[in-house]
Write a protein that holds these residues in place. Structure first.
Motif, mmCIF file in Angstrom:
data_model
loop_
_atom_site.group_PDB
_atom_site.id
_atom_site.type_symbol
_atom_site.label_atom_id
_atom_site.label_comp_id
_atom_site.label_asym_id
_atom_site.label_seq_id
_atom_site.Cartn_x
_atom_site.Cartn_y
_atom_site.Cartn_z
ATOM 1 N N ILE A 86 -9.266 -12.457 -72.491
ATOM 2 C CA ILE A 86 -9.361 -11.023 -72.154
ATOM 3 C C ILE A 86 -10.651 -10.766 -71.381
ATOM 4 O O ILE A 86 -10.683 -9.958 -70.462
ATOM 5 C CB ILE A 86 -9.305 -10.182 -73.453
ATOM 6 N N LYS A 87 -11.706 -11.506 -71.751
ATOM 7 C CA LYS A 87 -12.992 -11.335 -71.080
ATOM 8 C C LYS A 87 -13.462 -12.688 -70.513
ATOM 9 O O LYS A 87 -13.160 -13.737 -71.087
ATOM 10 C CB LYS A 87 -14.043 -10.822 -72.068
ATOM 11 N N ILE A 88 -14.228 -12.689 -69.466
ATOM 12 C CA ILE A 88 -14.590 -13.951 -68.791
ATOM 13 C C ILE A 88 -15.552 -14.813 -69.594
ATOM 14 O O ILE A 88 -15.597 -16.027 -69.397
ATOM 15 C CB ILE A 88 -15.149 -13.703 -67.370
ATOM 16 N N HIS A 89 -16.335 -14.214 -70.504
ATOM 17 C CA HIS A 89 -17.284 -15.024 -71.277
ATOM 18 C C HIS A 89 -16.900 -15.114 -72.752
ATOM 19 O O HIS A 89 -17.741 -15.408 -73.601
ATOM 20 C CB HIS A 89 -18.699 -14.453 -71.147
ATOM 21 N N GLU A 90 -15.603 -14.890 -73.061
ATOM 22 C CA GLU A 90 -15.247 -14.917 -74.484
ATOM 23 C C GLU A 90 -15.295 -16.341 -75.030
ATOM 24 O O GLU A 90 -15.219 -17.311 -74.281
ATOM 25 C CB GLU A 90 -13.896 -14.259 -74.738
ATOM 26 N N ARG A 91 -15.470 -16.418 -76.355
ATOM 27 C CA ARG A 91 -15.607 -17.718 -77.034
ATOM 28 C C ARG A 91 -14.378 -17.994 -77.900
ATOM 29 O O ARG A 91 -13.643 -17.068 -78.250
ATOM 30 C CB ARG A 91 -16.845 -17.698 -77.928
ATOM 31 N N SER A 92 -14.188 -19.239 -78.251
ATOM 32 C CA SER A 92 -13.103 -19.586 -79.178
ATOM 33 C C SER A 92 -13.489 -20.831 -79.972
ATOM 34 O O SER A 92 -14.129 -21.737 -79.439
ATOM 35 C CB SER A 92 -11.802 -19.902 -78.423
ATOM 36 N N PRO A 93 -13.068 -20.899 -81.257
ATOM 37 C CA PRO A 93 -13.226 -22.151 -81.991
ATOM 38 C C PRO A 93 -12.411 -23.228 -81.276
ATOM 39 O O PRO A 93 -11.413 -22.922 -80.609
ATOM 40 C CB PRO A 93 -12.605 -21.841 -83.365
ATOM 41 N N ILE A 94 -12.839 -24.469 -81.355
ATOM 42 C CA ILE A 94 -12.087 -25.543 -80.708
ATOM 43 C C ILE A 94 -12.149 -26.830 -81.527
ATOM 44 O O ILE A 94 -13.202 -27.179 -82.060
ATOM 45 C CB ILE A 94 -12.563 -25.779 -79.259
ATOM 46 N N PHE A 95 -10.968 -27.470 -81.629
ATOM 47 C CA PHE A 95 -10.805 -28.771 -82.281
ATOM 48 C C PHE A 95 -10.036 -29.617 -81.274
ATOM 49 O O PHE A 95 -8.882 -29.309 -80.980
ATOM 50 C CB PHE A 95 -10.004 -28.636 -83.571
ATOM 51 N N LEU A 96 -10.663 -30.644 -80.693
ATOM 52 C CA LEU A 96 -9.945 -31.431 -79.698
ATOM 53 C C LEU A 96 -10.217 -32.917 -79.872
ATOM 54 O O LEU A 96 -11.261 -33.295 -80.412
ATOM 55 C CB LEU A 96 -10.253 -30.964 -78.271
ATOM 56 N N GLY A 97 -9.247 -33.726 -79.419
ATOM 57 C CA GLY A 97 -9.414 -35.162 -79.518
ATOM 58 C C GLY A 97 -8.111 -35.896 -79.710
ATOM 59 O O GLY A 97 -7.061 -35.447 -79.230
ATOM 60 N N SER A 98 -8.188 -37.007 -80.463
ATOM 61 C CA SER A 98 -7.023 -37.869 -80.682
ATOM 62 C C SER A 98 -5.871 -37.100 -81.316
ATOM 63 O O SER A 98 -6.091 -36.287 -82.219
ATOM 64 C CB SER A 98 -7.404 -39.046 -81.574
ATOM 65 N N TYR A 99 -4.639 -37.411 -80.850
ATOM 66 C CA TYR A 99 -3.458 -36.657 -81.269
ATOM 67 C C TYR A 99 -3.335 -36.566 -82.797
ATOM 68 O O TYR A 99 -3.209 -35.483 -83.361
ATOM 69 C CB TYR A 99 -2.194 -37.279 -80.688
ATOM 70 N N ASP A 100 -3.393 -37.718 -83.465
ATOM 71 C CA ASP A 100 -3.185 -37.745 -84.920
ATOM 72 C C ASP A 100 -4.308 -37.039 -85.684
ATOM 73 O O ASP A 100 -4.063 -36.383 -86.688
ATOM 74 C CB ASP A 100 -3.058 -39.200 -85.414
ATOM 75 N N ASP A 101 -5.529 -37.141 -85.181
ATOM 76 C CA ASP A 101 -6.654 -36.480 -85.870
ATOM 77 C C ASP A 101 -6.516 -34.956 -85.787
ATOM 78 O O ASP A 101 -6.700 -34.250 -86.771
ATOM 79 C CB ASP A 101 -7.986 -36.936 -85.258
ATOM 80 N N VAL A 102 -6.165 -34.445 -84.603
ATOM 81 C CA VAL A 102 -6.011 -32.992 -84.462
ATOM 82 C C VAL A 102 -4.790 -32.513 -85.248
ATOM 83 O O VAL A 102 -4.792 -31.428 -85.828
ATOM 84 C CB VAL A 102 -5.913 -32.581 -82.975
ATOM 85 N N GLU A 103 -3.769 -33.389 -85.334
ATOM 86 C CA GLU A 103 -2.567 -33.051 -86.116
ATOM 87 C C GLU A 103 -2.967 -32.808 -87.578
ATOM 88 O O GLU A 103 -2.499 -31.864 -88.216
ATOM 89 C CB GLU A 103 -1.575 -34.220 -86.017
ATOM 90 N N GLU A 104 -3.900 -33.626 -88.090
ATOM 91 C CA GLU A 104 -4.385 -33.472 -89.476
ATOM 92 C C GLU A 104 -5.064 -32.100 -89.663
ATOM 93 O O GLU A 104 -4.839 -31.409 -90.655
ATOM 94 C CB GLU A 104 -5.426 -34.564 -89.761
ATOM 95 N N ILE A 105 -5.858 -31.716 -88.669
ATOM 96 C CA ILE A 105 -6.565 -30.428 -88.758
ATOM 97 C C ILE A 105 -5.556 -29.270 -88.712
ATOM 98 O O ILE A 105 -5.638 -28.315 -89.493
ATOM 99 C CB ILE A 105 -7.594 -30.309 -87.606
ATOM 100 N N LYS A 106 -4.547 -29.400 -87.824
ATOM 101 C CA LYS A 106 -3.511 -28.355 -87.732
ATOM 102 C C LYS A 106 -2.795 -28.198 -89.068
ATOM 103 O O LYS A 106 -2.516 -27.077 -89.512
ATOM 104 C CB LYS A 106 -2.509 -28.710 -86.623
ATOM 105 N N ALA A 107 -2.543 -29.326 -89.743
ATOM 106 C CA ALA A 107 -1.838 -29.272 -91.039
ATOM 107 C C ALA A 107 -2.692 -28.535 -92.078
ATOM 108 O O ALA A 107 -2.175 -27.727 -92.865
ATOM 109 C CB ALA A 107 -1.537 -30.697 -91.510
ATOM 110 N N LEU A 108 -4.011 -28.745 -92.047
ATOM 111 C CA LEU A 108 -4.898 -28.061 -93.004
ATOM 112 C C LEU A 108 -4.904 -26.546 -92.749
ATOM 113 O O LEU A 108 -4.871 -25.738 -93.691
ATOM 114 C CB LEU A 108 -6.315 -28.627 -92.890
ATOM 115 N N TYR A 109 -4.901 -26.144 -91.479
ATOM 116 C CA TYR A 109 -4.879 -24.705 -91.166
ATOM 117 C C TYR A 109 -3.517 -24.102 -91.514
ATOM 118 O O TYR A 109 -3.432 -22.978 -92.014
ATOM 119 C CB TYR A 109 -5.244 -24.462 -89.695
#
Ligand code: FBP
Ligand code: MG
Ligand code: MG
Length: 329
Positions: A299-322
């Motif tokens: 919505i704004k040009i300088h907005e922030r967001s949490p980010i979790f990025l990397g290996s497919y299986d590792d991020v999949e684990e984080i998605k499952a926890l959320y």
């Protein structure tokens, strides 16, 4: 294989192409070479320390932040291929004057990892490229598009060697600057991130303010209950360097939101989106804690967001926890 030849090969896949993208990219590459040489001699050239100004994020600007920003704005405008520029260091978007306009918009972090400049630790430049939506008059909405609309993204890391990593939507390729030639040579063709990694990367200094899923995930990295070995912690504090290592070695880089900063620290347009674009192109994932990072609509040009990025299986684990946390809520 130089980066120029690589881009021309990519361009030849589009017979209707007039070479605008290659020209734009050659100006970004020139900007990176300029900043690389300034970074290498920062101590000698009195480019260490503060510039005496504060940017829109409320951060004290470093001299190299200001110099890098000037270099990229000049390079991008003089390419004659851009209409809108969004920089971390400029409060407003820059609309290029009509006579010098082109069909691309560039969002960029001219100098990433500013806290590491004065101690000579790896820093970088991050960029993302959009096209003007309907080819008409440029409007701010042309850059407030989901990250998945980007046509290209990349970064340049100023470290022990200068490495340029690029994706134009068909894989991720890495190039190393050969100082004697002054040219980027392809050294990392078709980068694929390992499906699962042995490294996690996060500023644990914020741990007391983390939410449940982040706390649980980092706990699992340190004290795995599935018989696997604990992950190693690696954190440089420059997103470019931490993401570059993650891309090559695997694992996960996270800058979560927390009680103090619910949206975390990293900016959507010129940090989160370009790195998420590269991560997906390399076979990894990028998640915000709520959704696929590239689906976010800024919505704004300088907005922030949490980010979790990397290996497919590792991020999949984080998605499952959320997801579990969501269900329990
Ligand atoms: O010091 P912290 O809170 O761990 O933050 C480090 C993060 O901040 C940044 O330095 C922010 O980027 P800038 O240096 O471009 O402002 C990232 O490169 C890095 O990942
Ligand atoms: Mg940054
Ligand atoms: Mg920066």
């Amino acid at each position: 294989m130089t980066i120029t030849r690589h881009v021309l090969n990519e361009q030849s896949k589009y017979p209707e192409s007039r070479g605008d993208f290659s020209i734009l990219l050659s100006h970004i590459v020139l900007g990176c070479k300029f900043v690389c040489s300034a970074v290498n001699k920062a101590g000698l050239a009195k480019l260490i320390g503060l510039a005496g100004e504060t940017n829109v994020q409320g951060e004290e600007q470093k001299k190299l932040d200001v110099l890098s920003n000037e270099v990229f704005v000049k390079a991008l405008v003089s390419s004659g291929r851009t209409s809108i520029l969004v920089s971390e260091e400029d409060e407003e978007a820059t609309f290029v004057e009509p006579s010098k306009r082109g069909k691309y918009c560039v969002v960029f972090d001219p100098l990433d990892g500013s806290s590491n400049i004065d101690c000579g630790v790896s820093i970088g430049t991050i960029f993302g490229i959009y096209m003007i939506k309907d080819g008409g008059e440029p409007v701010l909405e042309d850059v407030l598009q989901p990250g998945k609309q980007m046509v290209a993204a990349g970064y340049c890391m100023y470290g022990s060697s200068c490495t340029f990593v690029l994706s134009t939507g068909s894989g991720v390729h890495g190039f190393t600057l050969d100082p004697s030639l002054g040219e980027f040579i392809m050294t990392h063709p078709d980068i694929k991130i390992p499906k699962k990694g042995k490294i996690y990367s996060v500023n644990e200094g914020n741990a007391k303010n983390w939410d449940g899923p982040t706390t649980k995930y980092v706990e699992k990295c340190k004290f795995p209950t599935d018989g696997s070995s604990p992950k190693s912690l690696r954190y440089i504090g420059s997103m470019v360097a931490d993401v570059h290592r993650t891309l090559l070695y695997g694992g996960v880089f996270l800058y979560p939101g927390d009680k103090k900063s619910p949206n975390g620290k990293l900016r959507v347009l010129y940090e989160v989106f370009p790195m998420s674009f590269l991560m997906e192109q390399a076979g990894g994932q990028a998640f915000t804690g709520k959704e696929r990072a590239l689906d976010l609509v800024p919505i704004k040009i300088h907005e922030r967001s949490p980010i979790f990025l990397g290996s497919y299986d590792d991020v999949e684990e984080i998605k499952a926890l959320y997801a579990a946390d969501q269900k329990a809520a």
